[in-house]
Design a protein around this motif. Sequence first.
Motif, short mmCIF file in Angstrom:
data_model
loop_
_atom_site.label_atom_id
_atom_site.label_comp_id
_atom_site.label_asym_id
_atom_site.label_seq_id
_atom_site.Cartn_x
_atom_site.Cartn_y
_atom_site.Cartn_z
N ALA A 142 5.25 27.32 15.76
CA ALA A 142 6.18 27.96 14.84
C ALA A 142 5.43 29.01 14.02
N PRO A 143 5.96 30.24 13.95
CA PRO A 143 5.27 31.29 13.18
C PRO A 143 5.52 31.11 11.69
N ALA A 144 4.63 31.69 10.90
CA ALA A 144 4.81 31.72 9.46
C ALA A 144 5.53 33.01 9.07
N PHE A 145 6.36 32.95 8.05
CA PHE A 145 6.98 34.15 7.50
C PHE A 145 6.26 34.50 6.21
N SER A 146 6.42 35.73 5.75
CA SER A 146 5.80 36.17 4.51
C SER A 146 6.74 35.93 3.34
N VAL A 147 6.20 35.90 2.13
CA VAL A 147 7.03 35.74 0.94
C VAL A 147 8.01 36.92 0.79
N PRO A 148 7.59 38.17 1.02
CA PRO A 148 8.57 39.27 0.96
C PRO A 148 9.72 39.08 1.94
N HIS A 149 9.44 38.58 3.13
CA HIS A 149 10.51 38.33 4.10
C HIS A 149 11.47 37.26 3.58
N TYR A 289 11.90 32.03 14.15
CA TYR A 289 11.44 31.01 13.22
C TYR A 289 12.15 29.69 13.47
N SER A 290 11.55 28.62 12.97
CA SER A 290 12.17 27.30 13.05
C SER A 290 11.98 26.60 11.71
N ALA A 291 12.57 25.43 11.57
CA ALA A 291 12.41 24.68 10.31
C ALA A 291 10.94 24.40 10.03
N HIS A 292 10.15 24.26 11.08
CA HIS A 292 8.72 24.01 10.89
C HIS A 292 8.02 25.21 10.26
N SER A 293 8.61 26.40 10.39
CA SER A 293 8.03 27.60 9.79
C SER A 293 7.96 27.49 8.26
N LEU A 294 8.86 26.71 7.66
CA LEU A 294 8.82 26.53 6.20
C LEU A 294 7.49 25.91 5.78
N ARG A 295 7.06 24.91 6.49
CA ARG A 295 5.81 24.22 6.19
C ARG A 295 4.61 25.10 6.54
N VAL A 296 4.68 25.74 7.70
CA VAL A 296 3.59 26.60 8.15
C VAL A 296 3.40 27.78 7.19
N ALA A 297 4.51 28.35 6.74
CA ALA A 297 4.42 29.50 5.83
C ALA A 297 3.82 29.10 4.49
N PHE A 298 4.12 27.90 4.00
CA PHE A 298 3.50 27.42 2.76
C PHE A 298 1.98 27.37 2.91
N ILE A 299 1.51 26.76 4.00
CA ILE A 299 0.07 26.60 4.19
C ILE A 299 -0.61 27.95 4.35
N THR A 300 -0.03 28.82 5.15
CA THR A 300 -0.62 30.15 5.37
C THR A 300 -0.65 30.96 4.09
N THR A 301 0.46 30.95 3.34
CA THR A 301 0.52 31.69 2.08
C THR A 301 -0.49 31.15 1.08
N ALA A 302 -0.61 29.84 1.01
CA ALA A 302 -1.55 29.23 0.06
C ALA A 302 -3.00 29.56 0.42
N LYS A 303 -3.33 29.56 1.72
CA LYS A 303 -4.69 29.90 2.13
C LYS A 303 -5.01 31.36 1.80
N LEU A 304 -4.07 32.25 2.04
CA LEU A 304 -4.28 33.67 1.73
C LEU A 304 -4.43 33.90 0.23
N ALA A 305 -3.82 33.01 -0.56
CA ALA A 305 -3.94 33.12 -2.02
C ALA A 305 -5.22 32.47 -2.55
N GLY A 306 -6.05 31.95 -1.64
CA GLY A 306 -7.33 31.37 -2.05
C GLY A 306 -7.26 29.93 -2.49
N GLN A 307 -6.16 29.25 -2.20
CA GLN A 307 -6.04 27.85 -2.61
C GLN A 307 -6.97 26.97 -1.77
N SER A 308 -7.51 25.94 -2.39
CA SER A 308 -8.41 25.02 -1.68
C SER A 308 -7.61 24.11 -0.76
N ASN A 309 -8.28 23.57 0.24
CA ASN A 309 -7.62 22.63 1.14
C ASN A 309 -7.13 21.39 0.39
N ASP A 310 -7.90 20.96 -0.61
CA ASP A 310 -7.48 19.79 -1.38
C ASP A 310 -6.18 20.05 -2.12
#
Length: 344
Positions: A142-149, A289-310
């Motif tokens: 499932a692909p991730a979407f961006s926050v602007p999208h 996109y699929s419903a799983h994209s909601l979860r994938v997009a959260f993780i991708t967006t958080a990593k790009l924002a510098g959030q730690s894995n924890d």
Amino acid sequence: MSKQYKEQKGEKGLTVVGADRPALALAADLASRVAPNVERYLLRGLEGSDNTRLAYSADLRSYEAYCKKNELAPWPAALETLAGYVAHLADVGRKLATITRHLSAIEKNHQLLGLPSAVNDPALDVLRKGVAREIGKKQKQAPAFSVPHLKRTIDRLDLSRPDGLRARALLLLGFTGAFRRSELVGLNIEHIEMVHDAADEVLVVTLPKSKANQAGNIEQKVIFYADNPAYCPIEAYKAWVALLAGRTQGPLFVSLKRGRPSEPGKPTDKRLADRRVNLLVKEHLGAKYSAHSLRVAFITTAKLAGQSNDFIKNQTKQKTDAMISRYTRLDDIIKYNAGRALGL
């Protein structure tokens, strides 16, 4: 609970487990012969097993149809039967992940029937490796979407209608809570509460069970206010719940009863189906996109924002850093590349 189970002979003389035999026969028989407290725990175990079998039901129907067409006994499955089924799935274009899931379903059903299984036979493992080399290992993800999208999607919703309010709440909660589709479907109003402390007012979602938490340990997710009310998951949640006629319990996301074509649907008390959640995501975010994209997009967006894995795992409830890496979608090697920041 105890009953006699029939065995019948297939057309090739192989033993076939009768269709009237419950999948959980052995545990059910035991439950009828033990003390009440033991029976209670066995029944709880049976409930979990039924849920697992339900998730695999389509794969099992496919396998049993293959066996019927080829006059083979499905239970217990002979090694030759499993090998033929794997080759059949590969020949009709099934992906490696799909084939693996079918075998998992067959293995689980053998366990539930109390039958020996050949799924893990070394010869079948060699066959699976050959299939992997032939059709490739790349699994469609499932692909991730961006926050602007996501914001553009929210802007297009008609918030004067219940379906628009439901879609906004589902998309924003699903994204900010990094929910699995099954978790969104299973949310009840009583699982959600506003919590206040000296610093924050947040929405706390308690998950009685999840994919990674079958034992029912308490898991909680926290939803925060957004700076812009138009994209705020808490405001979206409140607006949707306000339409649910003062309910304090029961499913959060429900189907809508349609009236005339020009009239908006009215919320029912029927839980939104798993498949319908996926279709709503595709309808609003886009077909890829699929419903799983909601979860994938959260993780991708958080990593790009510098959030730690924890920090990310606090919301996703994933157990390992490897899972965070697997879910992070940074496939664009031009856009996401450390070569941009070498300081030359």
